[in-house]
Design a protein around this motif. Structure first.
Motif, PDB file in Angstrom:
ATOM      1  N   UNK A  47       3.434 -21.766  -2.409  1.00 52.61           N
ATOM      2  CA  UNK A  47       2.397 -21.742  -1.372  1.00 52.61           C
ATOM      3  C   UNK A  47       2.988 -21.697   0.044  1.00 52.61           C
ATOM      4  N   UNK A  48       4.262 -21.391   0.172  1.00 50.35           N
ATOM      5  CA  UNK A  48       4.887 -21.276   1.496  1.00 50.35           C
ATOM      6  C   UNK A  48       4.215 -20.172   2.305  1.00 50.35           C
ATOM      7  N   UNK A  49       4.325 -20.252   3.606  1.00 47.99           N
ATOM      8  CA  UNK A  49       3.673 -19.287   4.500  1.00 47.99           C
ATOM      9  C   UNK A  49       4.012 -17.845   4.146  1.00 47.99           C
ATOM     10  N   UNK A  50       5.268 -17.588   3.793  1.00 42.56           N
ATOM     11  CA  UNK A  50       5.707 -16.225   3.520  1.00 42.56           C
ATOM     12  C   UNK A  50       5.136 -15.657   2.226  1.00 42.56           C
ATOM     13  N   UNK A  51       4.457 -16.497   1.428  1.00 45.69           N
ATOM     14  CA  UNK A  51       3.845 -16.040   0.177  1.00 45.69           C
ATOM     15  C   UNK A  51       2.453 -15.457   0.407  1.00 45.69           C
ATOM     16  N   UNK A  52       2.036 -15.387   1.657  1.00 47.71           N
ATOM     17  CA  UNK A  52       0.711 -14.855   1.975  1.00 47.71           C
ATOM     18  C   UNK A  52       0.835 -13.565   2.784  1.00 47.71           C
ATOM     19  N   UNK A  53       0.058 -12.591   2.412  1.00 51.81           N
ATOM     20  CA  UNK A  53       0.031 -11.336   3.158  1.00 51.81           C
ATOM     21  C   UNK A  53      -0.406 -11.534   4.597  1.00 51.81           C
ATOM     22  N   UNK A  54      -1.234 -12.540   4.849  1.00 54.91           N
ATOM     23  CA  UNK A  54      -1.730 -12.768   6.208  1.00 54.91           C
ATOM     24  C   UNK A  54      -0.654 -13.328   7.136  1.00 54.91           C
ATOM     25  N   UNK A  55       0.465 -13.801   6.589  1.00 55.62           N
ATOM     26  CA  UNK A  55       1.561 -14.303   7.427  1.00 55.62           C
ATOM     27  C   UNK A  55       2.237 -13.165   8.179  1.00 55.62           C
ATOM     28  N   UNK A  56       2.208 -11.974   7.601  1.00 56.78           N
ATOM     29  CA  UNK A  56       2.681 -10.791   8.321  1.00 56.78           C
ATOM     30  C   UNK A  56       4.166 -10.505   8.222  1.00 56.78           C
ATOM     31  N   UNK A  57       4.768 -10.772   7.068  1.00 55.67           N
ATOM     32  CA  UNK A  57       6.171 -10.402   6.886  1.00 55.67           C
ATOM     33  C   UNK A  57       6.269  -8.878   6.918  1.00 55.67           C
ATOM     34  N   UNK A  58       7.269  -8.351   7.607  1.00 58.52           N
ATOM     35  CA  UNK A  58       7.441  -6.905   7.742  1.00 58.52           C
ATOM     36  C   UNK A  58       8.269  -6.284   6.627  1.00 58.52           C
ATOM     37  N   UNK A  59       9.236  -7.036   6.121  1.00 58.07           N
ATOM     38  CA  UNK A  59      10.129  -6.481   5.099  1.00 58.07           C
ATOM     39  C   UNK A  59      10.796  -7.619   4.356  1.00 58.07           C
ATOM     40  N   UNK A  60      11.332  -7.275   3.184  1.00 54.22           N
ATOM     41  CA  UNK A  60      12.047  -8.250   2.371  1.00 54.22           C
ATOM     42  C   UNK A  60      13.215  -7.559   1.693  1.00 54.22           C
ATOM     43  N   UNK A  61      14.320  -8.280   1.595  1.00 55.34           N
ATOM     44  CA  UNK A  61      15.464  -7.798   0.831  1.00 55.34           C
ATOM     45  C   UNK A  61      15.901  -8.916  -0.104  1.00 55.34           C
ATOM     46  N   UNK A  62      16.126  -8.568  -1.357  1.00 52.19           N
ATOM     47  CA  UNK A  62      16.659  -9.519  -2.325  1.00 52.19           C
ATOM     48  C   UNK A  62      18.072  -9.049  -2.656  1.00 52.19           C
ATOM     49  N   UNK A  63      19.054  -9.804  -2.139  1.00 54.89           N
ATOM     50  CA  UNK A  63      20.461  -9.420  -2.294  1.00 54.89           C
ATOM     51  C   UNK A  63      21.303 -10.679  -2.495  1.00 54.89           C
ATOM     52  N   UNK A  64      21.858 -10.890  -3.628  1.00 56.01           N
ATOM     53  CA  UNK A  64      21.757 -10.052  -4.817  1.00 56.01           C
ATOM     54  C   UNK A  64      20.425 -10.247  -5.519  1.00 56.01           C
ATOM     55  N   UNK A  65      20.076  -9.270  -6.325  1.00 55.09           N
ATOM     56  CA  UNK A  65      18.857  -9.350  -7.123  1.00 55.09           C
ATOM     57  C   UNK A  65      19.274  -9.359  -8.595  1.00 55.09           C
TER      58      UNK A  65
ATOM     59  N   UNK B 117       6.251 -16.146 -10.558  1.00 54.10           N
ATOM     60  CA  UNK B 117       6.370 -17.542 -10.956  1.00 54.10           C
ATOM     61  C   UNK B 117       7.233 -18.389 -10.032  1.00 54.10           C
ATOM     62  N   UNK B 118       7.741 -17.799  -8.940  1.00 52.30           N
ATOM     63  CA  UNK B 118       8.471 -18.565  -7.931  1.00 52.30           C
ATOM     64  C   UNK B 118       8.262 -17.875  -6.584  1.00 52.30           C
ATOM     65  N   UNK B 119       8.806 -18.453  -5.537  1.00 56.28           N
ATOM     66  CA  UNK B 119       8.555 -17.910  -4.199  1.00 56.28           C
ATOM     67  C   UNK B 119       9.176 -16.528  -4.014  1.00 56.28           C
ATOM     68  N   UNK B 120      10.351 -16.301  -4.587  1.00 53.96           N
ATOM     69  CA  UNK B 120      10.982 -14.984  -4.442  1.00 53.96           C
ATOM     70  C   UNK B 120      10.097 -13.904  -5.052  1.00 53.96           C
ATOM     71  N   UNK B 121       9.673 -14.103  -6.295  1.00 57.37           N
ATOM     72  CA  UNK B 121       8.863 -13.073  -6.961  1.00 57.37           C
ATOM     73  C   UNK B 121       7.468 -12.982  -6.345  1.00 57.37           C
ATOM     74  N   UNK B 122       6.937 -14.089  -5.844  1.00 57.11           N
ATOM     75  CA  UNK B 122       5.628 -14.052  -5.170  1.00 57.11           C
ATOM     76  C   UNK B 122       5.723 -13.246  -3.875  1.00 57.11           C
ATOM     77  N   UNK B 123       6.767 -13.479  -3.091  1.00 54.83           N
ATOM     78  CA  UNK B 123       6.943 -12.716  -1.849  1.00 54.83           C
ATOM     79  C   UNK B 123       7.109 -11.229  -2.150  1.00 54.83           C
ATOM     80  N   UNK B 124       7.852 -10.913  -3.207  1.00 52.80           N
ATOM     81  CA  UNK B 124       8.018  -9.506  -3.588  1.00 52.80           C
ATOM     82  C   UNK B 124       6.674  -8.895  -3.967  1.00 52.80           C
ATOM     83  N   UNK B 125       5.861  -9.642  -4.706  1.00 56.14           N
ATOM     84  CA  UNK B 125       4.527  -9.152  -5.077  1.00 56.14           C
ATOM     85  C   UNK B 125       3.672  -8.896  -3.836  1.00 56.14           C
ATOM     86  N   UNK B 126       3.802  -9.758  -2.842  1.00 55.59           N
ATOM     87  CA  UNK B 126       3.061  -9.577  -1.589  1.00 55.59           C
ATOM     88  C   UNK B 126       3.537  -8.314  -0.874  1.00 55.59           C
TER      89      UNK B 126
END
Length: 180
Positions: free
Chosen positions: A60-78, A92-101
């Motif tokens: 439920x962190x801020x970055x897990x919401x589309x309304x927070x307005x993150x512009x881009x994401x990089x997962x390195x390493x993935x 099922x976690x913040x990384x995958x939730x942010x990616x879904x957003x």
């Protein structure tokens, strides 16, 4: 002018130094958010004082919401596990939730898979994600920039990722041909 917001995540321990280096090299003009999976917590968050760190369990962190307005994401390493979860829509976690957003908001998402060689399943997952507009950019070396050290090689890879994110940089020698 609105400050660009970037999420950098590290899943899997091998190569986590790249995500730490990305955080250090991102310009101050970028709002930085950092997530480390449990398997990648080898560096203390105190080492990055201008970064908001997030617990990967806090979906439920801020970055897990589309309304927070993150512009881009990089997962390195993935890791292949994280890549497969993203390909299957598992959040099922913040990384995958942010990616879904990023996917649902049609924002830039870069995945840097660290496995080699890639299995047929991993390639199928990468193909699926690529067809959705996700950028698959593993840390692959090029030799035209004449790297002399591991640091040079890392700068080359990170510079290429910054290029994909639209972040100006001089981290590597760019391709050029002498005109005769």
């Amino acid at each position: 002018m609105k400050k660009m917001k970037i999420v950098v995540a590290a899943s899997g321990a091998s190569g986590v130094n790249l995500s730490i280096k990305i955080m250090h090299l991102l310009p101050a003009s970028v709002e930085k958010h950092f997530i480390m999976s449990e398997n990648s917590k080898i560096v203390l968050s105190q080492e990055m004082n201008d970064v908001t760190t997030h617990n990967n369990k806090n979906i439920s962190a801020s970055i897990a919401s589309g309304s927070f307005g993150v512009d881009a994401m990089i997962i390195a390493p993935c890791s292949m596990n994280t890549l497969a979860k993203i390909a299957c829509g598992i959040s099922d976690n913040l990384i995958t939730r942010c990616a879904a957003v990023m996917i649902k908001e049609q924002k830039k998402l870069i995945l840097a898979p660290r496995e080699m060689p890639f299995s047929a399943i991993a390639l199928e997952n990468m193909h699926k994600l690529s067809s959705l507009g996700i950028i698959i950019a593993p840390p692959v070396m090029a030799y035209y920039s004449q790297q002399q050290s591991l640091d040079d090689m890392e700068n080359f890879v990170i510079g290429k990722w910054f290029d994909l994110l639209g972040i100006p940089n001089n981290l590597y020698q760019r391709w050029h041909i002498e005109e005769s």
